[in-house]
Design an enzyme around this catalytic site. Structure first.
Site, PDB file in Angstrom:
ATOM      1  N   ASP A 101      74.618 -86.151 -11.760  1.00  0.00           N
ATOM      2  CA  ASP A 101      73.086 -85.937 -11.288  1.00  0.00           C
ATOM      3  C   ASP A 101      72.230 -87.202 -11.079  1.00  0.00           C
ATOM      4  O   ASP A 101      71.041 -87.027 -10.924  1.00  0.00           O
ATOM      5  CB  ASP A 101      72.248 -84.817 -11.932  1.00  0.00           C
ATOM      6  CG  ASP A 101      71.522 -85.384 -13.041  1.00  0.00           C
ATOM      7  OD1 ASP A 101      71.958 -86.207 -13.826  1.00  0.00           O
ATOM      8  OD2 ASP A 101      70.445 -84.621 -13.217  1.00  0.00           O
ATOM      9  N   GLU A 102      72.783 -88.489 -11.046  1.00  0.00           N
ATOM     10  CA  GLU A 102      71.824 -89.603 -11.107  1.00  0.00           C
ATOM     11  C   GLU A 102      72.295 -90.600 -10.390  1.00  0.00           C
ATOM     12  O   GLU A 102      73.622 -90.686 -10.677  1.00  0.00           O
ATOM     13  CB  GLU A 102      71.264 -90.066 -12.629  1.00  0.00           C
ATOM     14  CG  GLU A 102      72.373 -90.260 -13.344  1.00  0.00           C
ATOM     15  CD  GLU A 102      71.906 -90.788 -14.784  1.00  0.00           C
ATOM     16  OE1 GLU A 102      70.947 -91.480 -14.974  1.00  0.00           O
ATOM     17  OE2 GLU A 102      72.746 -90.406 -15.949  1.00  0.00           O
TER      18      GLU A 102
ATOM     19  N   ASP B 114      67.042 -89.090 -10.348  1.00  0.00           N
ATOM     20  CA  ASP B 114      67.534 -88.195 -11.308  1.00  0.00           C
ATOM     21  C   ASP B 114      67.294 -86.564 -11.059  1.00  0.00           C
ATOM     22  O   ASP B 114      66.008 -86.438 -10.954  1.00  0.00           O
ATOM     23  CB  ASP B 114      67.336 -88.544 -12.822  1.00  0.00           C
ATOM     24  CG  ASP B 114      68.088 -87.892 -13.880  1.00  0.00           C
ATOM     25  OD1 ASP B 114      68.642 -88.580 -14.834  1.00  0.00           O
ATOM     26  OD2 ASP B 114      68.107 -86.712 -13.759  1.00  0.00           O
TER      27      ASP B 114
HETATM   28  P1  TTP Z   1      70.236 -84.745 -17.210  1.00  0.00           P
HETATM   29  O1  TTP Z   1      69.910 -85.330 -16.229  1.00  0.00           O
HETATM   30  O2  TTP Z   1      70.231 -85.382 -18.717  1.00  0.00           O
HETATM   31  O3  TTP Z   1      69.603 -83.288 -17.577  1.00  0.00           O
HETATM   32  P2  TTP Z   1      68.988 -82.428 -16.514  1.00  0.00           P
HETATM   33  O4  TTP Z   1      69.181 -83.085 -15.172  1.00  0.00           O
HETATM   34  O5  TTP Z   1      69.560 -81.118 -16.910  1.00  0.00           O
HETATM   35  O6  TTP Z   1      67.269 -82.180 -16.653  1.00  0.00           O
HETATM   36  P3  TTP Z   1      66.227 -83.462 -16.499  1.00  0.00           P
HETATM   37  O7  TTP Z   1      65.156 -82.745 -15.742  1.00  0.00           O
HETATM   38  O8  TTP Z   1      65.711 -83.539 -17.944  1.00  0.00           O
HETATM   39  O9  TTP Z   1      66.984 -84.662 -15.849  1.00  0.00           O
HETATM   40  O10 TTP Z   1      71.920 -84.115 -17.219  1.00  0.00           O
HETATM   41  C1  TTP Z   1      72.255 -83.755 -15.814  1.00  0.00           C
HETATM   42  C2  TTP Z   1      73.288 -82.565 -16.072  1.00  0.00           C
HETATM   43  O11 TTP Z   1      74.203 -83.136 -16.841  1.00  0.00           O
HETATM   44  C3  TTP Z   1      72.718 -81.442 -16.804  1.00  0.00           C
HETATM   45  O12 TTP Z   1      72.027 -80.659 -15.897  1.00  0.00           O
HETATM   46  C4  TTP Z   1      73.768 -80.802 -17.310  1.00  0.00           C
HETATM   47  C5  TTP Z   1      74.779 -81.786 -17.791  1.00  0.00           C
HETATM   48  N1  TTP Z   1      74.750 -82.290 -19.185  1.00  0.00           N
HETATM   49  C6  TTP Z   1      75.512 -81.812 -20.033  1.00  0.00           C
HETATM   50  O13 TTP Z   1      76.449 -80.820 -19.779  1.00  0.00           O
HETATM   51  N2  TTP Z   1      75.355 -82.215 -21.542  1.00  0.00           N
HETATM   52  C7  TTP Z   1      74.388 -82.985 -21.896  1.00  0.00           C
HETATM   53  O14 TTP Z   1      74.422 -82.929 -23.207  1.00  0.00           O
HETATM   54  C8  TTP Z   1      73.517 -83.291 -20.990  1.00  0.00           C
HETATM   55  C9  TTP Z   1      72.528 -84.484 -21.446  1.00  0.00           C
HETATM   56  C10 TTP Z   1      73.829 -83.045 -19.733  1.00  0.00           C
HETATM   57 MG    MG Z   2      68.644 -84.662 -14.501  1.00  0.00          MG
END
Ligand code: TTP
Ligand code: MG
Length: 357
Positions: free
Chosen positions: A114-115, A8
């Site tokens: 992103d995962e 992730d």
């Molecule tokens: P996430 O992996 O949930 O968050 P992140 O990568 O920003 O942070 P973390 O380090 O905690 O993993 O989500 C991936 C991307 O998806 C995030 O960068 C932006 C998008 N996203 C949204 O647009 N709205 C949301 O509510 C979430 C949770 C994510």
């Molecule tokens: Mg993330």
């Protein structure tokens, strides 16, 4: 022996922005809707870790984020920078990362932009899987100049929970013998699928952690929650094992927009719907999908009740006009008595496509 890794990306959209705009390096960043000096009505997509220290996070109203950033500024902390979402660049980074991951494992499930889950069973041991994960993190760091957090475990559930434990730039390995102990102290909400309702139902019985909830028997959980109770029983023990979903199945891409003011204006609504359809179409292309086969429209009324209508097309397509037409056809009943007898104003619209290839 099954060994699954969950990769992730850290603060993904914000990290891509930091990478591409060296001027902003080290600043608190918020990616999302236009804050309009605190009057914006959309939400935060994500914030980097510096902005999270101000209390800003994904899905928060952008106006709240603005208020928190202003407060931090008044307290003498570095001011936050608000940036628009630029899906094309995040999509390009995502595609490069997924390509790298596919070179490291025979089966890769792209769970979101992103995962991903990787089947590392062929590594043969947790030690070798851990080495593989280090190599993956290093490759993402050098080739994409981004950091990822990785979790390794005997199934997707444990791997996903593990990847979140040591963010950012983390690596958490949970061997089969350690699963029960690893999960035991975690708050119940950490388990995917436990939302506010299940959490409240269990809190009412004095249960806050995974270990607490293990005191409930399987028949009891079934009696209280039905089929979900059976899954929950397994999840509390890290024994919930599901296959990787490879290539397109069960995936979807969607966008939504919250209006500056609740509205009944059909012209404005149709324009917003077309913007959303075009955005989803661009997002599909950015993720490298050749076609979609189902379309769903979401409508949230001023009173927050939310309705969806969907349709499956007779054949897969990549045609933007087909998406526009279907979205409009699904939306029309919300403009009159068919789906909106009380003539409620609309707060939010969403468009989503599924059955991607
Ligand atoms: P996430 O992996 O949930 O968050 P992140 O990568 O920003 O942070 P973390 O380090 O905690 O993993 O989500 C991936 C991307 O998806 C995030 O960068 C932006 C998008 N996203 C949204 O647009 N709205 C949301 O509510 C979430 C949770 C994510
Ligand atoms: Mg993330």
């Amino acid at each position: 022996m099954r060994i699954i890794a969950h990769v992730d990306m850290d603060a993904f959209f914000a990290s891509v922005e930091e990478r591409d705009r060296p001027r902003l390096a080290g600043r608190p960043l918020v990616v999302g809707a236009d804050p309009k000096d605190g009057k914006g009505r959309g939400v935060v997509s994500t914030a980097n870790y510096k902005a999270r220290a101000y209390g800003i996070h994904s899905a928060q109203p952008i106006a709240t984020a603005w208020r928190l950033a202003e407060k931090a500024r008044r307290d003498g902390l570095p001011p936050a920078v608000f940036l628009d979402v630029d899906m094309r660049r995040y999509g390009a980074a995502s595609r490069e990362i997924m390509k790298m991951l596919r070179a490291h494992a025979p089966h890769v499930e792209e769970a979101s932009v992103d995962e991903a889950y990787l089947d590392l069973s062929s590594a043969g041991s947790y030690g070798r899987a851990e080495e593989e994960a280090r190599a993956i993190k290093e490759e993402i760091r050098t080739k994409e100049r981004l950091t990822a957090s990785v979790g390794i475990g005997p199934n997707k559930l444990v791997a996903k929970i593990a990847s979140d434990r040591q963010k950012p730039d983390g690596l958490t390995v949970v061997r089969p013998d350690d699963v029960l102990g690893f999960l035991a102290p975690l708050p119940l909400r950490t388990i995917p699928g436990i939302g506010p309702k299940t959490e409240a139902a269990l809190a009412a019985r004095g249960m806050r952690t995974v270990a607490d909830a293990r005191r409930i028997t399987e028949p009891e959980l079934y009696a209280q929650f039905g089929a979900w109770g059976i899954d929950l029983y397994a999840k509390l023990r890290g024994a919930y094992d599901t296959p990787l979903v490879v290539e397109g199945e069960a995936k979807s891409i969607g966008e939504q927009e919250t209006f500056a003011e609740d509205t009944r204006d059909p012209v404005m609504l149709q324009e917003a719907l077309m913007r959303l359809a075009d955005g989803v179409h661009a997002h599909c292309a950015a993720r490298g999908f050749a076609s979609f086969r189902s379309v769903t429209v979401t409508v949230r009324f001023a009173d927050f009740t939310t309705r969806t209508r969907g349709a499956t097309l007779s054949a897969p397509t990549a045609d933007r006009d087909v998406l526009r037409f279907e979205a409009l056809r699904l939306f029309m009943p919300f403009l009159d008595h068919r789906e909106n007898p009380g003539r409620r104003a609309i707060r939010l619209l969403g468009v989503r496509v599924e059955k991607l290839q």
